[in-house]
Write an enzyme that holds these catalytic residues in place. Structure first.
Site, PDB file in Angstrom:
ATOM      1  N   GLY A  84      30.463  40.946  44.863  1.00  0.00           N
ATOM      2  CA  GLY A  84      30.747  42.081  43.985  1.00  0.00           C
ATOM      3  C   GLY A  84      29.669  43.151  43.922  1.00  0.00           C
ATOM      4  O   GLY A  84      29.959  44.315  43.635  1.00  0.00           O
ATOM      5  N   ASP A 140      29.252  39.149  32.268  1.00  0.00           N
ATOM      6  CA  ASP A 140      30.401  38.863  31.413  1.00  0.00           C
ATOM      7  C   ASP A 140      29.948  37.827  30.370  1.00  0.00           C
ATOM      8  O   ASP A 140      29.299  38.182  29.404  1.00  0.00           O
ATOM      9  CB  ASP A 140      31.541  38.373  32.310  1.00  0.00           C
ATOM     10  CG  ASP A 140      32.859  38.194  31.577  1.00  0.00           C
ATOM     11  OD1 ASP A 140      33.079  38.867  30.574  1.00  0.00           O
ATOM     12  OD2 ASP A 140      33.680  37.367  32.017  1.00  0.00           O
ATOM     13  N   ASP A 165      36.187  43.027  42.654  1.00  0.00           N
ATOM     14  CA  ASP A 165      37.528  42.639  43.112  1.00  0.00           C
ATOM     15  C   ASP A 165      38.377  41.998  42.030  1.00  0.00           C
ATOM     16  O   ASP A 165      37.896  41.588  40.988  1.00  0.00           O
ATOM     17  CB  ASP A 165      37.397  41.614  44.249  1.00  0.00           C
ATOM     18  CG  ASP A 165      36.984  40.237  43.720  1.00  0.00           C
ATOM     19  OD1 ASP A 165      35.976  40.167  42.987  1.00  0.00           O
ATOM     20  OD2 ASP A 165      37.676  39.242  44.016  1.00  0.00           O
TER      21      ASP A 165
HETATM   22  P1  IMP Z   1      29.800  35.546  33.963  1.00  0.00           P
HETATM   23  O1  IMP Z   1      29.159  34.363  34.610  1.00  0.00           O
HETATM   24  O2  IMP Z   1      30.879  35.152  33.003  1.00  0.00           O
HETATM   25  O3  IMP Z   1      28.800  36.490  33.338  1.00  0.00           O
HETATM   26  O4  IMP Z   1      30.588  36.299  35.092  1.00  0.00           O
HETATM   27  C1  IMP Z   1      29.979  37.193  35.918  1.00  0.00           C
HETATM   28  C2  IMP Z   1      30.776  37.377  37.181  1.00  0.00           C
HETATM   29  O5  IMP Z   1      32.176  37.313  36.928  1.00  0.00           O
HETATM   30  C3  IMP Z   1      30.519  38.759  37.755  1.00  0.00           C
HETATM   31  O6  IMP Z   1      29.524  38.694  38.707  1.00  0.00           O
HETATM   32  C4  IMP Z   1      31.840  39.101  38.384  1.00  0.00           C
HETATM   33  O7  IMP Z   1      31.835  38.677  39.713  1.00  0.00           O
HETATM   34  C5  IMP Z   1      32.870  38.307  37.637  1.00  0.00           C
HETATM   35  N1  IMP Z   1      33.589  39.176  36.684  1.00  0.00           N
HETATM   36  C6  IMP Z   1      33.438  39.245  35.346  1.00  0.00           C
HETATM   37  N2  IMP Z   1      34.243  40.147  34.802  1.00  0.00           N
HETATM   38  C7  IMP Z   1      34.924  40.694  35.830  1.00  0.00           C
HETATM   39  C8  IMP Z   1      35.910  41.747  35.908  1.00  0.00           C
HETATM   40  O8  IMP Z   1      36.321  42.376  34.926  1.00  0.00           O
HETATM   41  N3  IMP Z   1      36.357  42.036  37.170  1.00  0.00           N
HETATM   42  C9  IMP Z   1      35.932  41.375  38.275  1.00  0.00           C
HETATM   43  N4  IMP Z   1      35.017  40.408  38.244  1.00  0.00           N
HETATM   44  C10 IMP Z   1      34.518  40.070  37.029  1.00  0.00           C
HETATM   45 MG    MG Z   2      29.890  38.542  40.810  1.00  0.00          MG
END
Ligand code: IMP
Ligand code: MG
Length: 170
Positions: free
Chosen positions: A39, A98, A154
């Protein structure tokens, strides 16, 4: 349907801003940007060209999402760095924070290798979704909940080629 959240021009302005913040913070110290596949690749390639001086890049790949739009809660390391980071200034470059699970895992993993410093640069921050405490030193845009795509980001591997960032609407 994808509704535009940030145009390519707004993104480029933000990238320049982040690059100046980074340059202001580290001065002429050599930097290693660690892009988190896949990403962050579009963001990383723009950010890299906006930071003058001694900057190297490397990549890591982790998985917490699979094909779904919800995190599974388990982070797996799929590809490690090619280089050693001991004694180096490391900036992890992410597309989105996120829940914070991915970055918490990465910070823990990389901190054990004794970098000189380690910080996070994320283009997007879904702050209200945070469950893990992670400090994002260099932050682009704060966004609300909702699944975003484009500019490398994506949905089931699609939409990465959009030049803007948008939110998927039914
Ligand atoms: P976390 O571990 O929950 O912080 O997720 C982070 C990862 O989830 C990011 O690097 C993204 O690859 C993916 N992600 C989180 N939200 C989105 C979104 O809205 N669209 C696409 N990918 C997301
Ligand atoms: Mg990611």
């Amino acid at each position: 349907m994808v509704k535009v959240l940030f145009s390519d021009i707004e993104i480029q302005e933000k990238v320049q801003e982040l690059a100046s913040q980074i340059k202001g913070h580290y001065g002429d110290e050599p930097l290693l940007l660690v892009g988190i596949l896949k990403g962050s690749v579009v963001f990383l390639s723009d950010l890299l060209r906006a930071i003058p001086g001694d900057v190297e890049i490397d990549f890591m790949s982790v998985s917490s999402y699979g094909e779904s739009t919800e995190s599974s809660g388990v982070v797996r390391l799929l590809k490690d760095l090619d280089v050693a980071i001991e004694g180096r200034h490391v900036i992890i470059v992410e597309d989105i924070v996120d829940t914070g699970l991915t970055l918490k895992f990465l910070i823990q993993t990389l901190s054990q290798r004794n970098p000189r410093s380690i910080e996070i640069c994320s283009l997007l921050d879904k702050k209200i979704r945070r469950t893990k405490d992670v400090e994002v030193a260099f932050k682009g845009f704060e966004i609300e909940d909702g699944f975003v795509v484009g500019y490398g980001i994506d949905c089931a591997q699609k939409y990465r080629n959009l030049p803007y960032i948008g939110v998927i609407e039914e």
